[in-house]
Design an enzyme around this catalytic site. Structure first.
Site, PDB file in Angstrom:
ATOM      1  N   ASN A  28       0.854  -1.195   0.000  1.00  0.00           N
ATOM      2  CA  ASN A  28       0.000   0.000   0.000  1.00  0.00           C
ATOM      3  C   ASN A  28       0.895   1.253   0.000  1.00  0.00           C
ATOM      4  O   ASN A  28       0.787   2.130   0.840  1.00  0.00           O
ATOM      5  CB  ASN A  28      -0.959  -0.006   1.208  1.00  0.00           C
ATOM      6  CG  ASN A  28      -2.041   1.052   1.037  1.00  0.00           C
ATOM      7  OD1 ASN A  28      -2.351   1.808   1.930  1.00  0.00           O
ATOM      8  ND2 ASN A  28      -2.615   1.115  -0.152  1.00  0.00           N
ATOM      9  N   HIS A  33       7.045   5.920   1.067  1.00  0.00           N
ATOM     10  CA  HIS A  33       7.783   4.669   0.793  1.00  0.00           C
ATOM     11  C   HIS A  33       8.715   4.854  -0.409  1.00  0.00           C
ATOM     12  O   HIS A  33       9.852   4.406  -0.407  1.00  0.00           O
ATOM     13  CB  HIS A  33       6.829   3.526   0.431  1.00  0.00           C
ATOM     14  CG  HIS A  33       5.947   3.063   1.551  1.00  0.00           C
ATOM     15  ND1 HIS A  33       4.591   3.276   1.552  1.00  0.00           N
ATOM     16  CD2 HIS A  33       6.225   2.385   2.671  1.00  0.00           C
ATOM     17  CE1 HIS A  33       4.067   2.737   2.641  1.00  0.00           C
ATOM     18  NE2 HIS A  33       5.031   2.191   3.345  1.00  0.00           N
ATOM     19  N   GLY A 144      11.473   4.228   7.488  1.00  0.00           N
ATOM     20  CA  GLY A 144      10.960   5.595   7.628  1.00  0.00           C
ATOM     21  C   GLY A 144      11.092   6.106   9.059  1.00  0.00           C
ATOM     22  O   GLY A 144      10.852   5.373  10.018  1.00  0.00           O
ATOM     23  N   LEU A 173       7.708  12.107   4.910  1.00  0.00           N
ATOM     24  CA  LEU A 173       7.098  12.969   3.889  1.00  0.00           C
ATOM     25  C   LEU A 173       5.731  13.421   4.392  1.00  0.00           C
ATOM     26  O   LEU A 173       5.018  12.642   5.023  1.00  0.00           O
ATOM     27  CB  LEU A 173       6.943  12.209   2.565  1.00  0.00           C
ATOM     28  CG  LEU A 173       7.953  12.639   1.486  1.00  0.00           C
ATOM     29  CD1 LEU A 173       9.360  12.316   1.932  1.00  0.00           C
ATOM     30  CD2 LEU A 173       7.646  11.990   0.166  1.00  0.00           C
TER      31      LEU A 173
END
Ligand code: PAF
Length: 282
Positions: A28, A33, A144, A173
């Site tokens: 997803n 990512h 992340g 982000l």
């Protein structure tokens, strides 16, 4: 881009390379990512991205069954981002028998914050990451920073088990309004999505208060919790922590930690049925 579903095929293929770079995911995929994929790409001679929704890290009442599986779109995006190998094992392939051996991170790191509200979460994460590391045998792996505590747990795991893997963090982000990108943002209704910005705003407010010299951390945390609660959120935590060990800073060390960029503010809160997390380094 190669799609590989078995450990034996992965090993055979990666035997041709010296320095695999690795980005583990649960699929997803969003721009956050893909930024990790782009960050990892120049760090190795082959780039592997795994897609595996790891049952071990979900509590029974959590969203394992409904976690969005977007295989086609993920593969297209990965190909464009420069991924060389997608490793997508089935549950049967990765856990052919119940996973009896597990990695238990130390309580002082893994039973606080996310681990407190999601007991067993970091056992599930550490165990699958250890297993994926064993399959891919990367030289470098990128995670992340939005999952701040997870990144810390994995870094410590690699260090304590002397894994020959450099574990790096990639920046969070954000959408234009400041909401951290997350697969779970897809669960938000339109009004919830508009409201969601208040989580990052609460963190910004806490960070600014610290920079302005506020030293009563407990009061700052309580006010932040009360502010979100009043807006209809159910916060699990909004806290100020030391970056190096995620423990609460003492009043006497706050100024020094601020000067040396040693603080982080972290939050987890539920909006409707969606649980969001975020953090900001101060
Ligand atoms: O951050 C995630 O997506 C997952 O926790 C990870 C690291 C892929 C392990 O399942």
């Amino acid at each position: 881009m190669k799609i590989i579903k078995t450990i034996s095929e992965l090993r055979a293929y990666l035997g041709n390379f010296k320095r695999p770079a690795f980005v583990p995911t649960m699929g997803n995929l969003h721009a956050g990512h893909l930024a990790l994929v782009r960050q990892a790409k120049p760090l190795g001679d082959v780039l592997v991205v795994s897609i595996f929704v790891n049952r071990l890290q979900f509590l029974p009442h959590e969203d394992f069954d409904t976690y969005p599986r977007t295989w086609q779109a993920d593969c297209q995006a990965l190909e464009q981002a420069g991924c060389d190998v997608v490793f997508a094992p089935s549950e049967q392939e990765l856990y052919p028998e119940p996973q009896g051996f597990k990695v238990h991170p130390p309580a002082e790191l893994a039973d606080i914050l996310e681990g407190h509200f999601r007991p067993g979460f970091f056992v599930g994460v550490s165990t699958v990451v250890m297993k994926l590391f064993a399959c891919v045998q990367p030289r470098v792996a990128v995670f992340g920073q939005k999952d701040y505590q997870q990144l810390m747990v994995i870094k410590r795991m690699a260090q304590q088990f002397a894994l020959p893997i450099e574990v790096l963090g990639g920046p969070t982000l954000r959408a234009e309004d400041g909401l951290a990108l997350s697969s779970r943002n897809n669960y938000l209704s339109a009004p919830e999505r508009a409201e969601a910005v208040h989580l990052s705003q609460a963190l910004q407010h806490m960070a600014q208060a610290l920079r302005d010299g506020v030293t009563d951390v407990a009061q700052l945390e309580q006010q932040a919790m009360a502010g979100l609660t009043a807006r209809g959120w159910q916060p699990d935590y909004l806290v100020v922590r030391r970056r190096h060990d995620l423990q609460t800073p003492k009043a006497a060390e706050l100024a020094d930690l601020l000067t040396h960029q040693g603080l982080v503010v972290l939050a987890a809160a539920r909006l409707g049925s969606t649980r969001l997390i975020d953090n900001l380094e101060v």
